[in-house]
Design an enzyme around this catalytic site. Sequence first.
Site, PDB file in Angstrom:
ATOM      1  N   LYS A  78       3.020  -5.559  -0.879  1.00  0.00           N
ATOM      2  CA  LYS A  78       1.667  -5.708  -1.431  1.00  0.00           C
ATOM      3  C   LYS A  78       1.747  -6.191  -2.874  1.00  0.00           C
ATOM      4  O   LYS A  78       2.571  -5.696  -3.650  1.00  0.00           O
ATOM      5  CB  LYS A  78       0.955  -4.347  -1.355  1.00  0.00           C
ATOM      6  CG  LYS A  78      -0.509  -4.356  -1.749  1.00  0.00           C
ATOM      7  CD  LYS A  78      -1.129  -2.977  -1.515  1.00  0.00           C
ATOM      8  CE  LYS A  78      -2.605  -2.936  -1.828  1.00  0.00           C
ATOM      9  NZ  LYS A  78      -3.216  -1.624  -1.508  1.00  0.00           N
ATOM     10  N   SER A 153      -7.414  -1.712   1.276  1.00  0.00           N
ATOM     11  CA  SER A 153      -7.084  -2.889   0.505  1.00  0.00           C
ATOM     12  C   SER A 153      -5.755  -3.543   0.903  1.00  0.00           C
ATOM     13  O   SER A 153      -5.529  -4.696   0.574  1.00  0.00           O
ATOM     14  CB  SER A 153      -7.020  -2.538  -0.980  1.00  0.00           C
ATOM     15  OG  SER A 153      -6.004  -1.589  -1.226  1.00  0.00           O
ATOM     16  N   SER A 177      -6.267   2.925   1.916  1.00  0.00           N
ATOM     17  CA  SER A 177      -5.855   1.521   1.952  1.00  0.00           C
ATOM     18  C   SER A 177      -4.599   1.184   2.753  1.00  0.00           C
ATOM     19  O   SER A 177      -4.289   0.010   2.930  1.00  0.00           O
ATOM     20  CB  SER A 177      -5.681   0.991   0.537  1.00  0.00           C
ATOM     21  OG  SER A 177      -6.930   0.648   0.026  1.00  0.00           O
TER      22      SER A 177
HETATM   23  N1  GLN Z   1     -11.495   1.523   0.441  1.00  0.00           N
HETATM   24  C1  GLN Z   1     -11.242   2.378  -0.659  1.00  0.00           C
HETATM   25  C2  GLN Z   1     -11.781   1.786  -1.921  1.00  0.00           C
HETATM   26  O1  GLN Z   1     -12.460   0.840  -1.838  1.00  0.00           O
HETATM   27  C3  GLN Z   1      -9.799   2.697  -0.742  1.00  0.00           C
HETATM   28  C4  GLN Z   1      -8.992   1.779  -1.563  1.00  0.00           C
HETATM   29  C5  GLN Z   1      -7.548   2.172  -1.665  1.00  0.00           C
HETATM   30  O2  GLN Z   1      -7.067   3.075  -0.984  1.00  0.00           O
HETATM   31  N2  GLN Z   1      -6.846   1.496  -2.548  1.00  0.00           N
HETATM   32  O3  GLN Z   1     -11.566   2.255  -2.999  1.00  0.00           O
END
Ligand code: GLN
Length: 490
Positions: A78, A153, A177
């Site tokens: 990532k 994400s 994420s």
């Molecule tokens: N979907 C969540 C957010 O928008 C989680 C993001 C994450 O785990 N980095 O913050």
Amino acid sequence: MDLSQFKVVEIANAVKSKKISAVEVTQHFLSRIENLDKKINSFISVNQHAITEAKKIDEVVASGKDPGLLAGVPIAVKDLLCTEGLKTTAASKILANFIPPYDASVVANLKQHGAVVIGKTNLDEFAMGSSNETSAFGNVKNPWNLEYVPGGSSGGSAAALAARLSPAAIGTDTGGSIRQPASFCGVYGIKPTYGRVSRYGIIAYASSLDQAGPMAHSTEDCALLLESFAGRCKHDSTTSAEPVPKWSKNLRDDLSGMRIGLPKEYFAAKIDDDTQKIIDQAIKTVEKRGAKTVEVHLPLVKYAVPIYYLIATSEASSNLARYDGIRYGHRANMQEHKVKTIDELYSISRGEGFGTEVKRRIVLGTYALSSGYYDAYYQKACQVRNLLRAQFLKAFESCDILMSPVTLSPAFKIGSRVKSVLEMYMNDIFTTSTNLTGLPGMSVPGGYSANGLPIGVQITARHFDEQSLFNVSFALEKHLVKEARSPHVI
Ligand code: GLN
């Protein structure tokens, strides 16, 4: 057998026993990326030195020395993890040209075990999002249906895996994420216990919630990958000295004596029929493997999303303050903007560099931390977080694992939720508690919706009990999904 279908364990064994060279493996996946990623956009950049690095692994093999657990295994990382000499953007314009001078500890450990970083995967900007639509480098498409989001994400990591552009990937999980994109793309993904994995060199979103973890095509692969980079790190004082077991060597699909808790409040939510069907099958599967299911109560989970969006945005507003165009990040053109003061320079640089969602969160978090509101918002959220943690620990007195859906429904169409911020945030309804409580959680492929999209099953364990997670995952892997399907692009 087609190399694309090889698991991490199979590649490492084949390289070690010289059945195949690390260079051949790397070349295979690089050409798949070249040929297929135009459709998916899962990589922000490809590692131009991957072949040279693979050659070095082959030399170690030839010399008779141990090339490591992950000899010649390509890894898609990532683009939130620093990679020495390789651009690391956090999918943001503000870091578009950042080349880190060092590797994140996760990356350094992977390399030490013989893995080859094949490229850097796309994500929601600064890991803020659930659909990969906030990336400054274009959205990622779900390989199972190109009209759908891959989740976020870590959507690039999940999509790259699903399209078999890499046999393994690294994601990060602050509120879901790793688990949500793993579910949307039909792969395995684990968010380890907070403190299991070093955050050193990972671009911070919300430091008290962030954890990196592996994503792959099997339980064993995830376990092996995590073994290679978990553990105490001298650069991150929040890492635990808890020993790292050989999870991959202790997998068992016999769940006799295990109690699986089904949180009543999770099942009261509006879960779509396909998702419910798969969770029901997963419950039956674990029962057949000897586990007992029990109902548990977690009434405070209804506050998880609001607490998360107060704590995560507060920490983000502080963490992202460093990107000011002076110390870090994009600097606005001073002549063009006729910049007179340093404040103007900060504000124009940040205005140009950050996308809308990141700005929204910085504003929200700054507000929650500001004097007069701190007690009412940030501190209150921290207090409820403690109560939530206590409630989870209480639930774990009557069970060993919690099982639930990962999300209310499978992947949604690109563009369908970008207008409603609240609807997008509600995506995190089942995943954020795991981060707020520091518990380890996993998404395991469970099956498919009527229109052919993957659906995952979420399991959560006690702190540092990743072994139980892996065992339940292993049982579901062997006994739940009967058909091996491939996504559209393959
Ligand atoms: N979907 C969540 C957010 O928008 C989680 C993001 C994450 O785990 N980095 O913050």
